[in-house]
Enzyme design. Structure first.
Site, PDB file in Angstrom:
ATOM      1  N   GLU A 232      32.205  51.656  14.113  1.00  0.00           N
ATOM      2  CA  GLU A 232      33.033  52.315  13.082  1.00  0.00           C
ATOM      3  C   GLU A 232      33.471  53.709  13.570  1.00  0.00           C
ATOM      4  OE1 GLU A 232      33.673  50.426  10.356  1.00  0.00           O
ATOM      5  OE2 GLU A 232      34.657  51.875   9.021  1.00  0.00           O
TER       6      GLU A 232
ATOM      7  N   SER B 162      37.771  52.368  21.109  1.00  0.00           N
ATOM      8  CA  SER B 162      38.218  53.572  20.386  1.00  0.00           C
ATOM      9  C   SER B 162      39.736  53.619  20.321  1.00  0.00           C
ATOM     10  CB  SER B 162      37.712  54.830  21.114  1.00  0.00           C
ATOM     11  OG  SER B 162      36.312  54.791  21.236  1.00  0.00           O
TER      12      SER B 162
ATOM     13  N   ALA C  78      40.398  47.615  24.111  1.00  0.00           N
ATOM     14  CA  ALA C  78      40.819  48.359  22.921  1.00  0.00           C
ATOM     15  C   ALA C  78      39.613  48.566  22.010  1.00  0.00           C
ATOM     16  CB  ALA C  78      41.932  47.622  22.185  1.00  0.00           C
TER      17      ALA C  78
ATOM     18  N   GLN D 260       0.983  72.661  13.419  1.00  0.00           N
ATOM     19  CA  GLN D 260       2.356  73.046  13.063  1.00  0.00           C
ATOM     20  C   GLN D 260       3.385  72.291  13.896  1.00  0.00           C
ATOM     21  OE1 GLN D 260       3.269  77.204  13.191  1.00  0.00           O
ATOM     22  NE2 GLN D 260       2.232  77.645  11.276  1.00  0.00           N
TER      23      GLN D 260
HETATM   24  C1  LIG Z   1      26.706  45.918  17.644  1.00  0.00           C
HETATM   25  C2  LIG Z   1      28.175  46.154  17.471  1.00  0.00           C
HETATM   26  C3  LIG Z   1      28.838  45.587  16.398  1.00  0.00           C
HETATM   27  C4  LIG Z   1      30.216  45.769  16.263  1.00  0.00           C
HETATM   28  N1  LIG Z   1      30.886  45.132  15.245  1.00  0.00           N
HETATM   29  C5  LIG Z   1      32.244  45.119  15.261  1.00  0.00           C
HETATM   30  C6  LIG Z   1      32.970  44.274  14.371  1.00  0.00           C
HETATM   31  O1  LIG Z   1      32.393  43.568  13.547  1.00  0.00           O
HETATM   32  N2  LIG Z   1      34.304  44.241  14.488  1.00  0.00           N
HETATM   33  C7  LIG Z   1      34.980  44.991  15.392  1.00  0.00           C
HETATM   34  O2  LIG Z   1      36.213  44.905  15.441  1.00  0.00           O
HETATM   35  N3  LIG Z   1      34.331  45.834  16.239  1.00  0.00           N
HETATM   36  C8  LIG Z   1      32.976  45.904  16.206  1.00  0.00           C
HETATM   37  N4  LIG Z   1      32.295  46.713  17.082  1.00  0.00           N
HETATM   38  C9  LIG Z   1      33.048  47.507  18.067  1.00  0.00           C
HETATM   39  C10 LIG Z   1      32.895  49.003  17.909  1.00  0.00           C
HETATM   40  O3  LIG Z   1      33.634  49.458  16.821  1.00  0.00           O
HETATM   41  C11 LIG Z   1      33.301  49.642  19.269  1.00  0.00           C
HETATM   42  O4  LIG Z   1      32.268  49.374  20.170  1.00  0.00           O
HETATM   43  C12 LIG Z   1      33.557  51.120  19.143  1.00  0.00           C
HETATM   44  O5  LIG Z   1      34.732  51.360  18.417  1.00  0.00           O
HETATM   45  C13 LIG Z   1      33.687  51.810  20.517  1.00  0.00           C
HETATM   46  O6  LIG Z   1      34.557  51.119  21.359  1.00  0.00           O
HETATM   47  P1  LIG Z   1      34.097  50.768  22.858  1.00  0.00           P
HETATM   48  O7  LIG Z   1      32.780  50.100  22.774  1.00  0.00           O
HETATM   49  O8  LIG Z   1      35.198  50.022  23.504  1.00  0.00           O
HETATM   50  O9  LIG Z   1      33.882  52.146  23.585  1.00  0.00           O
HETATM   51  P2  LIG Z   1      35.007  53.058  24.273  1.00  0.00           P
HETATM   52  O10 LIG Z   1      36.128  53.286  23.355  1.00  0.00           O
HETATM   53  O11 LIG Z   1      35.306  52.500  25.626  1.00  0.00           O
HETATM   54  O12 LIG Z   1      34.207  54.419  24.467  1.00  0.00           O
HETATM   55  C14 LIG Z   1      33.287  54.656  25.540  1.00  0.00           C
HETATM   56  C15 LIG Z   1      32.843  56.107  25.456  1.00  0.00           C
HETATM   57  O13 LIG Z   1      33.983  56.969  25.654  1.00  0.00           O
HETATM   58  C16 LIG Z   1      34.108  57.866  24.570  1.00  0.00           C
HETATM   59  N5  LIG Z   1      35.525  58.128  24.288  1.00  0.00           N
HETATM   60  C17 LIG Z   1      36.553  57.232  24.188  1.00  0.00           C
HETATM   61  N6  LIG Z   1      37.708  57.855  23.892  1.00  0.00           N
HETATM   62  C18 LIG Z   1      37.407  59.174  23.792  1.00  0.00           C
HETATM   63  C19 LIG Z   1      38.152  60.344  23.494  1.00  0.00           C
HETATM   64  N7  LIG Z   1      39.455  60.283  23.226  1.00  0.00           N
HETATM   65  N8  LIG Z   1      37.513  61.540  23.480  1.00  0.00           N
HETATM   66  C20 LIG Z   1      36.181  61.620  23.737  1.00  0.00           C
HETATM   67  N9  LIG Z   1      35.417  60.560  24.024  1.00  0.00           N
HETATM   68  C21 LIG Z   1      36.013  59.350  24.042  1.00  0.00           C
HETATM   69  C22 LIG Z   1      33.431  57.148  23.403  1.00  0.00           C
HETATM   70  O14 LIG Z   1      33.053  58.046  22.393  1.00  0.00           O
HETATM   71  C23 LIG Z   1      32.263  56.481  24.095  1.00  0.00           C
HETATM   72  O15 LIG Z   1      31.231  57.414  24.252  1.00  0.00           O
HETATM   73  C24 LIG Z   1      30.908  46.579  17.209  1.00  0.00           C
HETATM   74  C25 LIG Z   1      30.224  47.165  18.277  1.00  0.00           C
HETATM   75  C26 LIG Z   1      28.874  46.953  18.430  1.00  0.00           C
HETATM   76  C27 LIG Z   1      28.185  47.556  19.620  1.00  0.00           C
END
Ligand SMILES: Cc1cc2nc3c(=O)[nH]c(=O)nc-3n(C[C@H](O)[C@H](O)[C@H](O)COP(=O)(O)OP(=O)(O)OC[C@H]3O[C@@H](n4cnc5c(N)ncnc54)[C@H](O)[C@@H]3O)c2cc1C
Length: 408
Positions: A388, A136, A134, A303
């Site tokens: 975020e 995005s 969980a 440039q």
């Molecule tokens: C260094 C760091 C600190 C963090 N700190 C916190 C914290 O303190 N607390 C916390 O709760 N979370 C934290 N996070 C989590 C962060 O918010 C998530 O990593 C982020 O929301 C993305 O989720 P995911 O990594 O699971 O990627 P995914 O959701 O799996 O996404 C993978 C890729 O698929 C794309 N994607 C997914 N769905 C769609 C869609 N519907 N349409 C188009 N593209 C899509 C995404 O844009 C991305 O490119 C942190 C993350 C990092 C890396």
């Protein structure tokens, strides 16, 4: 008549210069060391606490600046110093905002001071929402909170990931599912007090950038917290769930908009962090281009180099203006009718990635080494398009807002 100005007032300039001084004198000189160590820079956080930059009071003061520019200005200056260290300083704020947004006055008074500790014993706090399945898709959250009525306790089970300060924090704020039938509307936030049995740190991540900021999994195994740790209290939760069930039956639109408004208001702060990193890299590149000579003249005389710098500066200023507009809208209670908060985060974070890459190019071989800070800034900048809400999610939010359609 309402006044319009795009100039900071004297008080704001004073705060900006004070923060810049701290960023230049304390944060920047420590940046390379903590990036290499990949550890939380406790001594720097303590220095920040000593001078008054690490406390709820300071951020509340900036937040309540009636122009809305207090927070973006503070973020830009601190992250100009160094993104990893600055996140270690402001990361506790994520958890504090979680409590401020949902907690009762008593919960705010009890827990927020504990999140920061005091000058002689600084603490950090963590906000744990993301999970392995969980990110995005917040609605897929699985961490479960079940109420034990006999003991007036909540029992939390699940695995959180990517938590900034996860496991090293005193206070953890954990978002969990209380009603699996309601998707993200069935979530609630809990305080897990320091030393609560069952909460442990899982894997600590070795990251590409912002390496001075601790990021880890947080494992919750039969974590029991008192009923008073449910943010907002049980009565309010029951009312909210009842309303959500009713609205879900009617299509759920109003609840979705309320959650979106919160994100719109918080995203400009991340945009401001990105502006800080981008500006830092641009300044390094400008200085280098003025002083580095090839073919008998400074490289900025070409440039091809000068125009890159012109574009970098233009994009940074445009990003800052979008961030300031969205922050002003949030503070003055304007509606984000065009997802202006998401726009600011999208543009500023993509700008930071682009500008830091151009800075490496302008510094040539030196830009590619750890002798110069731009390669670190480039690694750091990559986070802004991910946390975020990723850039794709920002575009999704903007497109949905503009079109009024549930674009997938
Ligand atoms: C260094 C760091 C600190 C963090 N700190 C916190 C914290 O303190 N607390 C916390 O709760 N979370 C934290 N996070 C989590 C962060 O918010 C998530 O990593 C982020 O929301 C993305 O989720 P995911 O990594 O699971 O990627 P995914 O959701 O799996 O996404 C993978 C890729 O698929 C794309 N994607 C997914 N769905 C769609 C869609 N519907 N349409 C188009 N593209 C899509 C995404 O844009 C991305 O490119 C942190 C993350 C990092 C890396």
């Amino acid at each position: 008549m309402a006044e319009f100005t795009m100039e900071l007032n004297d008080e704001q300039k004073e705060v900006r210069d004070w923060l810049h001084g701290f960023a230049a004198d304390v944060i920047r000189p420590a940046a390379a060391e903590w990036d290499e160590r990949e550890e939380t820079p406790w001594p720097v956080i303590q220095e920040a606490a000593k001078v008054g930059i690490y406390s709820l009071d300071f951020y509340a003061q900036q937040y309540f600046d009636p122009t809305g520019l207090g927070i973006p200005m503070a973020m830009e200056e601190l992250f100009w110093g160094d993104a990893g260290i600055a996140l270690s300083i402001v990361g506790t704020g994520l958890a504090a905002v979680g409590v401020l947004a949902n907690g009762t006055e008593e919960q705010i008074g009890t827990w927020i001071p504990q999140m920061y500790g005091d000058v002689n014993d600084v603490k950090v706090a963590a906000f744990c929402s993301s999970e392995p399945d969980a990110g995005s898709d917040v609605a897929s959250m699985r961490t479960r909170a079940v109420y034990d009525e006999a003991k007036d306790e909540w029992v939390l089970n699940g695995t959180k990931t990517w938590a900034t300060n996860g496991g090293i924090a005193g206070v953890h704020v954990v978002v969990a599912v209380v009603d699996p039938g309601l998707g993200s509307k069935g979530h609630a936030s809990f305080i897990v007090p320091p030393g609560t049995p069952g909460l442990s740190q899982g894997q600590k991540f070795k990251k590409h950038g912002i390496r001075a900021s601790h990021t880890a999994e947080v494992v919750l195994e039969d974590v029991r917290v008192p009923g008073s740790c449910l943010l907002g209290g049980k009565e309010k939760l029951d009312e909210r769930l009842a309303r959500a069930r009713e609205r879900a039956a009617k299509g759920g639109e109003r609840v979705k908009n309320a959650a979106m408004a919160t994100f719109e208001a918080s995203r400009p702060a991340v945009g401001a962090m990105a502006v800080g990193t981008a500006r830092a890299a641009y300044e390094e590149a400008l200085e280098y281009a003025r002083t580095r000579e090839q073919f008998g003249r400074p490289i900025i005389d070409n440039q091809g180099v000068a125009f890159q710098l012109a574009d970098m500066r233009t994009q940074i200023d445009a990003a800052r203006l979008l961030v300031w507009r969205a922050s002003w809208m949030a503070v003055t209670g304007r509606k984000f009718e065009n997802a202006e908060g998401s726009m600011s985060k999208l543009f500023a974070s993509e700008t930071a990635k682009k500008v830091t890459a151009q800075a490496i190019q302008i510094l040539g071989g030196n830009g590619y080494t750890r002798e110069y800070p731009v390669e670190r800034m480039h690694r750091d900048a990559a986070i802004y398009t991910i946390f975020e809400g990723t850039s794709e999610i920002q575009r999704l939010v903007i497109a949905r807002t503009l079109s009024g359609l549930p674009i997938r």
